[in-house]
Scaffold this motif. Sequence first.
Motif, PDB file in Angstrom:
ATOM      1  N   LEU A 154       0.845  -1.183   0.000  1.00  0.00           N
ATOM      2  CA  LEU A 154       0.000   0.000   0.000  1.00  0.00           C
ATOM      3  C   LEU A 154       0.883   1.236   0.000  1.00  0.00           C
ATOM      4  CD1 LEU A 154      -1.221   1.068   3.482  1.00  0.00           C
ATOM      5  CD2 LEU A 154      -0.028  -1.116   3.243  1.00  0.00           C
ATOM      6  N   VAL A 155       0.272   2.387  -0.269  1.00  0.00           N
ATOM      7  CA  VAL A 155       0.996   3.658  -0.250  1.00  0.00           C
ATOM      8  C   VAL A 155       0.231   4.626   0.639  1.00  0.00           C
ATOM      9  CG1 VAL A 155       1.751   5.657  -1.600  1.00  0.00           C
ATOM     10  CG2 VAL A 155       2.020   3.344  -2.534  1.00  0.00           C
ATOM     11  N   SER A 156       0.911   5.174   1.629  1.00  0.00           N
ATOM     12  CA  SER A 156       0.325   6.192   2.503  1.00  0.00           C
ATOM     13  C   SER A 156       0.441   7.542   1.827  1.00  0.00           C
ATOM     14  CB  SER A 156       1.051   6.215   3.858  1.00  0.00           C
ATOM     15  OG  SER A 156       0.686   7.373   4.594  1.00  0.00           O
ATOM     16  N   ALA A 197       5.489   5.098  -8.729  1.00  0.00           N
ATOM     17  CA  ALA A 197       5.543   3.928  -9.607  1.00  0.00           C
ATOM     18  C   ALA A 197       4.790   2.766  -8.974  1.00  0.00           C
ATOM     19  CB  ALA A 197       6.998   3.549  -9.877  1.00  0.00           C
ATOM     20  N   ARG A 198       4.885   2.641  -7.661  1.00  0.00           N
ATOM     21  CA  ARG A 198       4.189   1.555  -6.953  1.00  0.00           C
ATOM     22  C   ARG A 198       2.682   1.671  -7.111  1.00  0.00           C
ATOM     23  NH1 ARG A 198       5.997  -3.107  -5.586  1.00  0.00           N
ATOM     24  NH2 ARG A 198       7.909  -2.043  -4.910  1.00  0.00           N
ATOM     25  N   LEU A 199       2.168   2.900  -7.112  1.00  0.00           N
ATOM     26  CA  LEU A 199       0.723   3.102  -7.244  1.00  0.00           C
ATOM     27  C   LEU A 199       0.180   2.528  -8.544  1.00  0.00           C
ATOM     28  CD1 LEU A 199       0.272   6.738  -5.874  1.00  0.00           C
ATOM     29  CD2 LEU A 199      -0.627   4.630  -4.868  1.00  0.00           C
ATOM     30  N   LYS A 200       1.010   2.466  -9.573  1.00  0.00           N
ATOM     31  CA  LYS A 200       0.558   1.944 -10.861  1.00  0.00           C
ATOM     32  C   LYS A 200       0.235   0.456 -10.791  1.00  0.00           C
ATOM     33  CE  LYS A 200       3.247   5.335 -13.506  1.00  0.00           C
ATOM     34  NZ  LYS A 200       4.320   5.534 -14.509  1.00  0.00           N
ATOM     35  N   SER A 201       0.793  -0.239  -9.804  1.00  0.00           N
ATOM     36  CA  SER A 201       0.542  -1.669  -9.669  1.00  0.00           C
ATOM     37  C   SER A 201      -0.558  -1.972  -8.654  1.00  0.00           C
ATOM     38  CB  SER A 201       1.827  -2.397  -9.242  1.00  0.00           C
ATOM     39  OG  SER A 201       2.224  -2.000  -7.940  1.00  0.00           O
ATOM     40  N   LEU A 205      -8.646   2.864  -8.465  1.00  0.00           N
ATOM     41  CA  LEU A 205      -9.472   3.878  -7.811  1.00  0.00           C
ATOM     42  C   LEU A 205      -8.762   4.449  -6.592  1.00  0.00           C
ATOM     43  CD1 LEU A 205     -12.121   5.412  -7.681  1.00  0.00           C
ATOM     44  CD2 LEU A 205     -13.088   3.521  -6.338  1.00  0.00           C
ATOM     45  N   ASN A 206      -8.257   3.569  -5.748  1.00  0.00           N
ATOM     46  CA  ASN A 206      -7.551   4.040  -4.557  1.00  0.00           C
ATOM     47  C   ASN A 206      -6.272   4.793  -4.934  1.00  0.00           C
ATOM     48  OD1 ASN A 206      -7.075   3.806  -1.453  1.00  0.00           O
ATOM     49  ND2 ASN A 206      -5.175   3.073  -2.361  1.00  0.00           N
ATOM     50  N   SER A 207      -5.558   4.293  -5.930  1.00  0.00           N
ATOM     51  CA  SER A 207      -4.317   4.949  -6.349  1.00  0.00           C
ATOM     52  C   SER A 207      -4.575   6.353  -6.875  1.00  0.00           C
ATOM     53  CB  SER A 207      -3.612   4.113  -7.419  1.00  0.00           C
ATOM     54  OG  SER A 207      -3.170   2.877  -6.900  1.00  0.00           O
ATOM     55  N   THR A 208      -5.692   6.534  -7.579  1.00  0.00           N
ATOM     56  CA  THR A 208      -6.035   7.850  -8.096  1.00  0.00           C
ATOM     57  C   THR A 208      -6.258   8.837  -6.954  1.00  0.00           C
ATOM     58  OG1 THR A 208      -7.040   6.888 -10.080  1.00  0.00           O
ATOM     59  CG2 THR A 208      -7.679   9.143  -9.507  1.00  0.00           C
ATOM     60  N   ALA A 209      -6.971   8.397  -5.910  1.00  0.00           N
ATOM     61  CA  ALA A 209      -7.236   9.265  -4.760  1.00  0.00           C
ATOM     62  C   ALA A 209      -5.943   9.594  -4.019  1.00  0.00           C
ATOM     63  CB  ALA A 209      -8.235   8.598  -3.822  1.00  0.00           C
TER      64      ALA A 209
END
Length: 225
Positions: A154-156, A197-201, A205-209
Amino acid sequence: MRGFLRAGWLGLGLTTRLSPDRVLGWAIASATPDRVVLEAPSPLLTTRNIVHLDADRVYWTTEVTYDRFPARQLWAVAVPIHELVIPARLRHAAGPARPGDLQHRIVTTFQRRLGNPVLSRLPGQTLLETTGRSSGLPRRTPIGGRRVGQEFWLVSEFGERSQYVRNIQADPRVRLRLHGRWLRGVARLLPDDDARARLKSLPRLNSTAVRAFGTDLLTIRIDLG
């Protein structure tokens, strides 16, 4: 911040064109050296923002007239955000602030008061349970991410300013609810990982937010089992 405010003003009939007689789409109804009145008429309600200066203070007054149903109900939804954004903007204008402080305050307040309580009750929502660094009590946070084998990524959006990240720093042992099942794991902060870059994987929807509202992205890996 401009995008966030415009999203909250949907229905006010604001123009997007740049003009010297407007402020972010609001028409300047009157202006003197110590008083500015902005107006935004719409089919549902009429709104006026009045900014008044005296020797050492700035006063901001918002007047709302309900013209048609459901103006009252729409404004009731906007009030909590309005009462947070305006004082925060004034404090920001009054003195120096760390980049992203206002955005962090708005998003976390929204999450704490509305987003997290609602999402935590959804049976399919992924939850991260940490141990409060001061209270020692379990703290649950709705998160988005993806499991890969025995790892959950996950990404904070606010990095070490996030409360659950601070809890992880104090005690990395966590629990994760995935598809209704609780799993134990150890969380690891990865500041050297390329969070964007991690968000792309991760789920789109969550990555966009996270990408839209985040200011201090930080990758986190949870080793399960």
